[in-house]
Design an enzyme around this catalytic site. Structure first.
Site, PDB file in Angstrom:
ATOM      1  N   GLU A   1     -30.902   1.545  17.746  1.00 48.14           N
ATOM      2  CA  GLU A   1     -31.755   0.925  16.716  1.00 48.14           C
ATOM      3  C   GLU A   1     -33.161   0.579  17.234  1.00 48.14           C
ATOM      4  O   GLU A   1     -33.953  -0.006  16.496  1.00 48.14           O
ATOM      5  CB  GLU A   1     -31.089  -0.326  16.142  1.00 48.14           C
ATOM      6  CG  GLU A   1     -29.788  -0.067  15.379  1.00 48.14           C
ATOM      7  CD  GLU A   1     -29.956   0.813  14.140  1.00 48.14           C
ATOM      8  OE1 GLU A   1     -31.071   0.869  13.592  1.00 48.14           O
ATOM      9  OE2 GLU A   1     -28.978   1.483  13.752  1.00 48.14           O
TER      10      GLU A   1
ATOM     11  N   PHE B   1     -13.096  -6.610  13.839  1.00 46.53           N
ATOM     12  CA  PHE B   1     -11.650  -6.358  13.806  1.00 46.53           C
ATOM     13  C   PHE B   1     -11.279  -5.081  13.055  1.00 46.53           C
ATOM     14  O   PHE B   1     -10.147  -4.647  13.080  1.00 46.53           O
ATOM     15  CB  PHE B   1     -10.905  -7.557  13.213  1.00 46.53           C
ATOM     16  CG  PHE B   1     -11.004  -8.776  14.081  1.00 46.53           C
ATOM     17  CD1 PHE B   1     -10.498  -8.756  15.380  1.00 46.53           C
ATOM     18  CD2 PHE B   1     -11.646  -9.924  13.640  1.00 46.53           C
ATOM     19  CE1 PHE B   1     -10.611  -9.870  16.205  1.00 46.53           C
ATOM     20  CE2 PHE B   1     -11.756 -11.045  14.461  1.00 46.53           C
ATOM     21  CZ  PHE B   1     -11.242 -11.010  15.742  1.00 46.53           C
ATOM     22  N   ALA B   2     -12.254  -4.472  12.380  1.00 45.42           N
ATOM     23  CA  ALA B   2     -11.952  -3.213  11.705  1.00 45.42           C
ATOM     24  C   ALA B   2     -13.012  -2.163  12.022  1.00 45.42           C
ATOM     25  O   ALA B   2     -12.748  -0.974  11.981  1.00 45.42           O
ATOM     26  CB  ALA B   2     -11.883  -3.429  10.203  1.00 45.42           C
TER      27      ALA B   2
ATOM     28  N   HIS C   1     -35.612   6.376  13.041  1.00 45.86           N
ATOM     29  CA  HIS C   1     -34.474   7.177  13.510  1.00 45.86           C
ATOM     30  C   HIS C   1     -34.844   8.658  13.414  1.00 45.86           C
ATOM     31  O   HIS C   1     -34.574   9.450  14.306  1.00 45.86           O
ATOM     32  CB  HIS C   1     -33.247   6.956  12.612  1.00 45.86           C
ATOM     33  CG  HIS C   1     -32.546   5.650  12.811  1.00 45.86           C
ATOM     34  ND1 HIS C   1     -32.102   5.226  14.037  1.00 45.86           N
ATOM     35  CD2 HIS C   1     -32.190   4.680  11.931  1.00 45.86           C
ATOM     36  CE1 HIS C   1     -31.491   4.052  13.889  1.00 45.86           C
ATOM     37  NE2 HIS C   1     -31.541   3.693  12.624  1.00 45.86           N
TER      38      HIS C   1
ATOM     39  N   HIS D   1     -37.799   2.138   8.718  1.00 43.28           N
ATOM     40  CA  HIS D   1     -36.661   2.047   9.631  1.00 43.28           C
ATOM     41  C   HIS D   1     -35.997   3.424   9.791  1.00 43.28           C
ATOM     42  O   HIS D   1     -35.840   3.933  10.893  1.00 43.28           O
ATOM     43  CB  HIS D   1     -35.667   1.020   9.083  1.00 43.28           C
ATOM     44  CG  HIS D   1     -34.420   0.865   9.898  1.00 43.28           C
ATOM     45  ND1 HIS D   1     -34.180  -0.222  10.696  1.00 43.28           N
ATOM     46  CD2 HIS D   1     -33.326   1.665  10.045  1.00 43.28           C
ATOM     47  CE1 HIS D   1     -33.012  -0.081  11.295  1.00 43.28           C
ATOM     48  NE2 HIS D   1     -32.470   1.055  10.912  1.00 43.28           N
ATOM     49  N   GLU D   2     -35.651   4.017   8.670  1.00 41.72           N
ATOM     50  CA  GLU D   2     -34.966   5.314   8.733  1.00 41.72           C
ATOM     51  C   GLU D   2     -35.872   6.387   9.317  1.00 41.72           C
ATOM     52  O   GLU D   2     -35.424   7.267  10.041  1.00 41.72           O
ATOM     53  CB  GLU D   2     -34.458   5.733   7.343  1.00 41.72           C
ATOM     54  CG  GLU D   2     -33.465   4.770   6.699  1.00 41.72           C
ATOM     55  CD  GLU D   2     -32.294   4.404   7.595  1.00 41.72           C
ATOM     56  OE1 GLU D   2     -31.934   5.219   8.465  1.00 41.72           O
ATOM     57  OE2 GLU D   2     -31.756   3.289   7.442  1.00 41.72           O
TER      58      GLU D   2
ATOM     59  N   GLY E   1     -16.674  -0.784  14.282  1.00 47.10           N
ATOM     60  CA  GLY E   1     -16.983  -0.374  15.649  1.00 47.10           C
ATOM     61  C   GLY E   1     -17.731  -1.412  16.468  1.00 47.10           C
ATOM     62  O   GLY E   1     -18.232  -1.099  17.531  1.00 47.10           O
ATOM     63  N   TYR E   2     -17.826  -2.637  15.961  1.00 46.23           N
ATOM     64  CA  TYR E   2     -18.634  -3.634  16.657  1.00 46.23           C
ATOM     65  C   TYR E   2     -17.838  -4.555  17.577  1.00 46.23           C
ATOM     66  O   TYR E   2     -18.338  -5.594  17.985  1.00 46.23           O
ATOM     67  CB  TYR E   2     -19.431  -4.470  15.651  1.00 46.23           C
ATOM     68  CG  TYR E   2     -20.679  -3.779  15.165  1.00 46.23           C
ATOM     69  CD1 TYR E   2     -21.870  -3.906  15.881  1.00 46.23           C
ATOM     70  CD2 TYR E   2     -20.687  -2.997  14.033  1.00 46.23           C
ATOM     71  CE1 TYR E   2     -23.030  -3.276  15.465  1.00 46.23           C
ATOM     72  CE2 TYR E   2     -21.834  -2.352  13.600  1.00 46.23           C
ATOM     73  CZ  TYR E   2     -22.993  -2.498  14.314  1.00 46.23           C
ATOM     74  OH  TYR E   2     -24.134  -1.875  13.902  1.00 46.23           O
TER      75      TYR E   2
END
Ligand code: ZN
Length: 708
Positions: free
Chosen positions: A518, A622-623, A492, A488-489, A625-626
């Site tokens: 992603e 709510f906190a 990127h 995965h990494e 970046g999504y």
């Protein structure tokens, strides 16, 4: 005061001996110490502010007159702040953290200062509306458009009362996000469930005993110590403790107790997040309207790959349709197993993880410990490299010693194209070092591809993992999860290294839309389920045997286990998130909890308890970046699966076809970076728009025969 004087003294010296002030070559990681940070960053910020002011005063609205100087401004930060941020992850210490937090606010402020600069904003608009616009290439145009958008979203276009209101909202929101997250952390921390009776721990895996004993010791520093074998054991609501407890703890009443605590986190008393949620949604809506949008989702989608809310809804609908029945069947299977095993009570939420785990054991049990001996790190890396050579025609060579590193275990590599020309470099920091390195795995850009004084500087990236270090002559052995994570990494990383974009703001992973980033990473994970690729990189470290077929089959079966249920759960979160940021009226009579209940009643075959307050701990939206972006997980999964399906269609065993397609993948998805609209890039590669079919098929949610 004393310290300040010391820095004044150092300030004079910084130019010559501060390793954070170099601007060429590879960063001198081995020489950087915490005391270099404050003087270097202060120096760089002073210089950058002066340069920025000069630019604002006489900029000419052209690429060379505005964008190039802005790009230049970034170079000292790559070598200073970039290095410091990296060291925070791999060489953390109290001194480092202190220095980091001392300058953090100023760094953030500087970034905001550029975005909110009216002179720069006007300059960008003049370029976009000027005659020379069409002479700029696609990447340049995208960079300018992204900067204009970022400035708008930072409120640069507002004035007077509107601007004041915007700034007040931004300030309050940032505080609310922090409070929300702190409440969740504190509520999680406040709960503990202590077990002292060894009989209660029957069936627990070794790791849960270790975690629970360790947790007990962490809060009971005095007196006798807990041991994994004899307890006491402390269960918390942190995932590494909560999840295995729900999966393995046999006492049903105690499972219920812990489950209820989990879904009620941060929903009462001083840590109650209910009010914060309402306030956050109200302010986000107001912010969106101030910036000329109907709602918050509309505002955030402007900078995403998904064209609009309708496109996201369409994806949701297709996935729901495919996953609904399988999710119901999953639940039936658990009901049957629970009944057959003698449970008289109807299946409840606190039974689901427990029976799912028993079913998994029945069907295809394997453990990490069984797999690890087949995956020595160096073999996996060889396998990964040879796959990339086969697909993309690039080669890798060890370059240890050509750049300085922050730890002796770090490896350095050069990446070459087919002609033997250098394309990129990367650092691999493979092993876990709990005392100074954060957990998990990640990729980050170190130096981006750019031209400096007419000369091309190749990109350099970081790849960091947390593998087991070699001990007593045993090589580092990886779990299968660690193998897929490395792939995965590395996906990127490939996008960072094989970029051909020359403007640094759109090179590699920079400038790629949030919901598209992603694709390249998840694409690589697919190869871990391709038999020849996976078996080809296994060698039992003692016997030399490759991974047996029976274990490979189990790995593949586990991939689709309860896929319908997993999918429905993600969709429940994504659809709720989207509803709260579009149609929901924070000032209306319906509460956010009603909205979640309604959606979950429809999607979840086992609807949530009416008293569930899951939203009170939904930090992602709510906190983090999504917000109005939880769909991104599924969105990029759809695209990466569809990209891999192109290889399946070409025939995974057809070497020539795979090589040709691999080159096309390299020249589209890997090389374009943020320089081209990701939907166009995908179409360049695939020859058509994305489809959900491949993801559903890979998840076992639709039989291949149904597609044809
Ligand atoms: Zn990723």
């Amino acid at each position: 005061m004393e310290r300040k004087e010391k820095y004044v003294y150092q300030e004079d010296q910084t130019q010559i001996d501060n390793p954070l002030l170099v601007e060429t070559g590879f960063p001198p990681f081995d020489r950087v110490a915490p005391e270099h940070i404050v003087p270097a960053i202060e120096h760089i910020l002073r210089q950058a502010n002066a340069r920025l002011e000069a630019l604002e005063q006489n900029l000419s609205p052209t690429w060379a007159g505005l964008l190039q100087p802005l790009e230049q401004l970034d170079i000292p930060f790559e070598y200073s702040w970039g290095v410091v941020s990296h060291l925070m992850g791999v060489k953390n210490s109290d001194e480092l953290r202190k220095a980091h937090s001392q300058v953090l606010a100023d760094i953030v402020q500087f970034g905001l200062r550029i975005k909110q600069s009216p002179a720069i904003y006007q300059g960008l608009l003049s370029i976009r509306d000027g005659d020379a616009w069409h002479k700029l290439d696609e990447a340049q145009q995208r960079i300018i458009e992204q900067k204009i958008r970022a400035a708008k979203h930072a409120g640069v276009g507002l004035s007077g009362e509107a601007k004041e209101r915007f700034n007040a909202i931004a300030k309050e929101l940032s505080q609310l996000h922090t409070d929300f997250s702190n409440h969740v952390l504190d509520a999680t921390k406040a709960f503990e469930f202590i077990i002292t009776d060894i009989k209660q721990t029957e069936g627990w895996p070794k790791t849960l005993r270790q975690i629970a004993a360790h947790s007990w010791n962490a809060v009971n520093k005095e007196g006798p110590k807990a041991s994994p074998e004899h307890g006491p054991w402390r269960i918390t609501l942190d995932y590494p403790s909560y999840v295995p407890f729900m999966e393995h703890h046999r006492n049903r009443t105690q499972r219920e107790q812990v489950y209820r605590a989990f879904i009620l986190r941060a929903s009462s008393g001083e840590l109650d997040n209910s009010g914060l949620i309402a306030r956050i949604l109200t302010l986000r809506k107001e912010e969106a309207v101030l910036l000329g949008h109907e709602n918050y989702a509309d505002l955030t989608l402007e900078s995403k790959m998904a064209p609009d809310v309708a496109a996201v809804q369409k994806m949701f609908a297709e996935l729901v349709q495919a996953a609904r029945k399988p999710a119901m069947a999953d639940l039936d299977a658990l009901r049957q197993l629970a009944e057959a095993s003698g449970q008289v009570e109807p299946l409840a939420h606190w039974d689901v993880p427990f029976w799912a785990e028993r079913l998994r054991e029945q069907r295809f049990e394997f453990t990490d410990e069984q797999l690890r001996p087949y995956f020595p790190l160096h073999r996996v890396i060889d396998g990964l490299f040879s796959l990339c050579t086969r697909l993309f025609g690039v080669t890798f060579e060890q370059a240890d010693g050509q750049a300085s590193v922050w730890h002796e275990d770090v490896q350095f590599y050069r990446v070459k194209n087919g002609n033997g020309e250098t394309m990129a470099w990367f650092y691999l920091d493979p092993y876990s070092r709990p005392a100074e390195k954060r957990g998990g795995a990640w990729m980050d850009s170190c130096l981006s591809r750019r031209y400096i004084d007419g000369e091309l500087r190749h990109p350099v990236v970081h790849l960091c993992c947390n593998g087991t270090p070699p001990v007593d002559g045993r090589p580092s052995l990886m779990s299968f999860g660690e193998v897929t994570t490395l792939f995965h990494e590395f996906g990127h990383g490939l996008q960072g290294m094989l970029t051909t974009v020359d403007c640094s703001d759109a090179a590699g992973i920079k400038g790629i839309e949030w919901d598209a980033v992603e694709i390249a990473s998840q694409f690589m994970e697919n190869w871990c389920y391709h038999k020849p690729t996976l078996i080809g990189m296994t060698t039992h470290f003692e016997t030399g045997e490759p991974l047996p077929d029976s274990l490979f089959d189990k790995i593949c079966a586990a991939r689709t286990f309860r896929a319908g249920s997993m999918m429905m759960r993600q969709l429940e979160f994504g659809i709720t998130d989207m509803m709260l940021h579009t149609e929901f009226d924070p000032k209306g009579d319906t509460t956010v909890f009603d909205v979640h209940q309604q959606i979950a009643q429809d999607l979840n075959p086992l609807p949530p308890l009416p008293e569930s307050r899951f939203l009170c701990s939904f930090s992602h939206i709510f906190a983090g970046g999504y917000a109005a972006g939880y769909y991104s997980y599924k969105w990029s999964e759809v695209l990466s699966a569809d990209a891999f399906a192109a290889f399946e269609e070409a025939g995974l065993e057809n070497d020539a076809a795979i090589a040709a397609l691999g080159r096309r993948y390299r020249h589209t998805i890997l090389s374009c970076g943020g320089g081209r609209n990701p939907m166009k890039v995908f179409q360049d590669f695939r020859g058509r728009s994305p489809s959900t079919e491949a993801l559903l098929r890979h998840s076992g949610l639709r039989h291949p025969a149904e597609i044809k």
